[in-house]
Design a protein around this motif. Structure first.
Motif, PDB file in Angstrom:
ATOM      1  N   UNK A  95       8.335   1.973 -55.639  1.00 16.20           N
ATOM      2  CA  UNK A  95       9.758   1.832 -56.447  1.00 16.20           C
ATOM      3  C   UNK A  95       8.784   1.589 -58.058  1.00 16.20           C
ATOM      4  N   UNK A  96       9.138   2.209 -58.536  1.00 13.52           N
ATOM      5  CA  UNK A  96       8.949   1.948 -60.021  1.00 13.52           C
ATOM      6  C   UNK A  96      10.091   1.659 -60.912  1.00 13.52           C
ATOM      7  N   UNK A  97      10.779   2.513 -61.413  1.00  8.96           N
ATOM      8  CA  UNK A  97      12.155   2.886 -61.820  1.00  8.96           C
ATOM      9  C   UNK A  97      12.962   2.810 -60.840  1.00  8.96           C
ATOM     10  N   UNK A  98      12.746   3.387 -59.094  1.00 11.02           N
ATOM     11  CA  UNK A  98      13.197   3.278 -58.053  1.00 11.02           C
ATOM     12  C   UNK A  98      14.608   4.709 -58.084  1.00 11.02           C
ATOM     13  N   UNK A  99      14.859   5.213 -59.288  1.00  8.52           N
ATOM     14  CA  UNK A  99      16.251   6.150 -58.660  1.00  8.52           C
ATOM     15  C   UNK A  99      16.043   6.688 -57.401  1.00  8.52           C
ATOM     16  N   UNK A 100      14.977   7.625 -57.745  1.00  5.72           N
ATOM     17  CA  UNK A 100      14.325   8.811 -56.702  1.00  5.72           C
ATOM     18  C   UNK A 100      13.935   8.318 -55.612  1.00  5.72           C
ATOM     19  N   UNK A 101      13.965   6.887 -55.026  1.00  4.66           N
ATOM     20  CA  UNK A 101      13.143   6.106 -54.079  1.00  4.66           C
ATOM     21  C   UNK A 101      14.141   5.919 -52.590  1.00  4.66           C
ATOM     22  N   UNK A 102      15.727   6.587 -52.321  1.00  2.00           N
ATOM     23  CA  UNK A 102      16.264   6.641 -51.526  1.00  2.00           C
ATOM     24  C   UNK A 102      16.500   7.644 -50.949  1.00  2.00           C
ATOM     25  N   UNK A 103      15.622   8.910 -52.012  1.00  2.79           N
ATOM     26  CA  UNK A 103      15.766  10.845 -51.198  1.00  2.79           C
ATOM     27  C   UNK A 103      14.214  10.347 -50.742  1.00  2.79           C
ATOM     28  N   UNK A 104      13.226  10.046 -51.486  1.00  3.72           N
ATOM     29  CA  UNK A 104      11.900   9.758 -50.962  1.00  3.72           C
ATOM     30  C   UNK A 104      12.202   9.178 -49.774  1.00  3.72           C
ATOM     31  N   UNK A 105      12.758   7.891 -49.109  1.00  2.12           N
ATOM     32  CA  UNK A 105      12.912   7.715 -48.114  1.00  2.12           C
ATOM     33  C   UNK A 105      13.412   8.219 -46.920  1.00  2.12           C
ATOM     34  N   UNK A 106      14.443   8.686 -47.651  1.00  2.00           N
ATOM     35  CA  UNK A 106      15.271   9.562 -46.981  1.00  2.00           C
ATOM     36  C   UNK A 106      14.057  10.997 -46.287  1.00  2.00           C
ATOM     37  N   UNK A 107      13.401  12.221 -46.989  1.00  4.28           N
ATOM     38  CA  UNK A 107      13.159  13.027 -46.817  1.00  4.28           C
ATOM     39  C   UNK A 107      11.705  11.940 -45.339  1.00  4.28           C
ATOM     40  N   UNK A 108      11.316  10.935 -46.032  1.00  4.92           N
ATOM     41  CA  UNK A 108       9.983  10.467 -45.524  1.00  4.92           C
ATOM     42  C   UNK A 108      10.611  10.258 -43.565  1.00  4.92           C
ATOM     43  N   UNK A 109      11.239   9.285 -43.887  1.00  2.00           N
ATOM     44  CA  UNK A 109      11.540   8.942 -42.704  1.00  2.00           C
ATOM     45  C   UNK A 109      12.542  10.547 -41.733  1.00  2.00           C
ATOM     46  N   UNK A 110      12.466  11.622 -42.156  1.00  2.00           N
ATOM     47  CA  UNK A 110      12.889  12.929 -41.596  1.00  2.00           C
ATOM     48  C   UNK A 110      11.913  13.472 -40.762  1.00  2.00           C
ATOM     49  N   UNK A 111      10.361  12.975 -41.982  1.00  2.00           N
ATOM     50  CA  UNK A 111       8.955  14.033 -41.765  1.00  2.00           C
ATOM     51  C   UNK A 111       9.089  13.255 -40.785  1.00  2.00           C
ATOM     52  N   UNK A 112       8.928  11.802 -40.483  1.00  3.00           N
ATOM     53  CA  UNK A 112       8.022  11.230 -39.253  1.00  3.00           C
ATOM     54  C   UNK A 112       8.676  11.528 -37.645  1.00  3.00           C
ATOM     55  N   UNK A 113      10.709  11.407 -38.069  1.00  5.60           N
ATOM     56  CA  UNK A 113      10.511  11.830 -36.779  1.00  5.60           C
ATOM     57  C   UNK A 113      10.486  12.895 -36.391  1.00  5.60           C
ATOM     58  N   UNK A 114       9.571  13.840 -36.494  1.00  2.00           N
ATOM     59  CA  UNK A 114       9.073  15.184 -36.225  1.00  2.00           C
ATOM     60  C   UNK A 114       7.640  15.453 -35.846  1.00  2.00           C
ATOM     61  N   UNK A 115       7.249  14.405 -37.114  1.00  2.21           N
ATOM     62  CA  UNK A 115       5.424  14.580 -36.921  1.00  2.21           C
ATOM     63  C   UNK A 115       4.914  13.161 -37.545  1.00  2.21           C
ATOM     64  N   UNK A 116       4.825  12.388 -36.353  1.00  2.19           N
ATOM     65  CA  UNK A 116       5.248  10.925 -36.277  1.00  2.19           C
ATOM     66  C   UNK A 116       3.333   9.887 -36.950  1.00  2.19           C
ATOM     67  N   UNK A 117       2.473  11.572 -36.830  1.00  2.00           N
ATOM     68  CA  UNK A 117       1.205  11.164 -37.629  1.00  2.00           C
ATOM     69  C   UNK A 117       1.060  11.926 -38.615  1.00  2.00           C
ATOM     70  N   UNK A 118       1.130  12.420 -39.406  1.00  2.00           N
ATOM     71  CA  UNK A 118       1.466  13.285 -39.968  1.00  2.00           C
ATOM     72  C   UNK A 118      -0.268  13.222 -41.358  1.00  2.00           C
ATOM     73  N   UNK A 119      -0.498  14.287 -41.385  1.00  2.00           N
ATOM     74  CA  UNK A 119      -1.985  13.935 -42.577  1.00  2.00           C
ATOM     75  C   UNK A 119      -1.655  13.956 -43.309  1.00  2.00           C
ATOM     76  N   UNK A 120      -2.603  14.221 -44.281  1.00  2.00           N
ATOM     77  CA  UNK A 120      -2.021  13.982 -46.145  1.00  2.00           C
ATOM     78  C   UNK A 120      -1.409  15.170 -47.066  1.00  2.00           C
TER      79      UNK A 120
END
Length: 154
Positions: A95-120
């Protein structure tokens, strides 16, 4: 109307069924981690999980999620047991300002639940709907890789 929010049953008045879930969470339930960004589903600040799928809270109503499991950033992990994505966010100092980070974290967690080893490329595709005005995208990608290594999909 009964909703399941962060593992708890919540009752909301039926006349509010057609209101955006974002406002019910923030104003009625005090779950302010889900942020208002654009209101049209383009920025990702309001991302939460509906039955494990990253969903924009500004684009769904309470009626849309009735009978499904809704998880906000407050329900992803707590102070005693942070989710691996939250731990990675801290370790990578995302985080820098942090405003978007909750949404970023939720998207990342959803990604990892369906793709545990994603590439870039998979990370970039999954996170493309989440905007960060501060430009912490490189740190976000590093944090997702770190969380994947820690087994965030479990």
């Amino acid at each position: 109307m009964q909703l399941s929010i962060n593992g708890k049953q919540v009752t909301l008045p039926d006349e509010r069924a057609d209101e955006p879930l974002l406002w019910l969470l923030r104003e009625d339930l005090g779950l302010i981690g889900t942020k208002f960004g654009c209101g049209v589903g383009l920025c990702g600040a309001c991302t939460l999980h509906v039955d494990g799928v990253a969903t924009r809270a500004c684009q769904v109503t309470a009626a849309d999620v009735a009978g499904q499991s809704v998880v906000t950033i407050e329900g992803l992990g707590g102070a005693e047991a942070l989710h691996p994505v939250q731990q990675a966010w801290i370790a990578e100092r995302v985080p820098q300002c942090g405003y978007c980070q909750a949404g970023q974290i939720m998207s990342a967690a959803a990604l990892l639940s369906i793709n545990p080893k994603p590439d870039d490329a998979a990370i970039d595709a999954a996170m493309s709907g989440n905007l960060c005005r501060c430009g912490t995208y490189c740190r976000i990608r590093r944090a997702i890789h770190r969380a994947a290594q820690a087994g965030a999909s479990q």
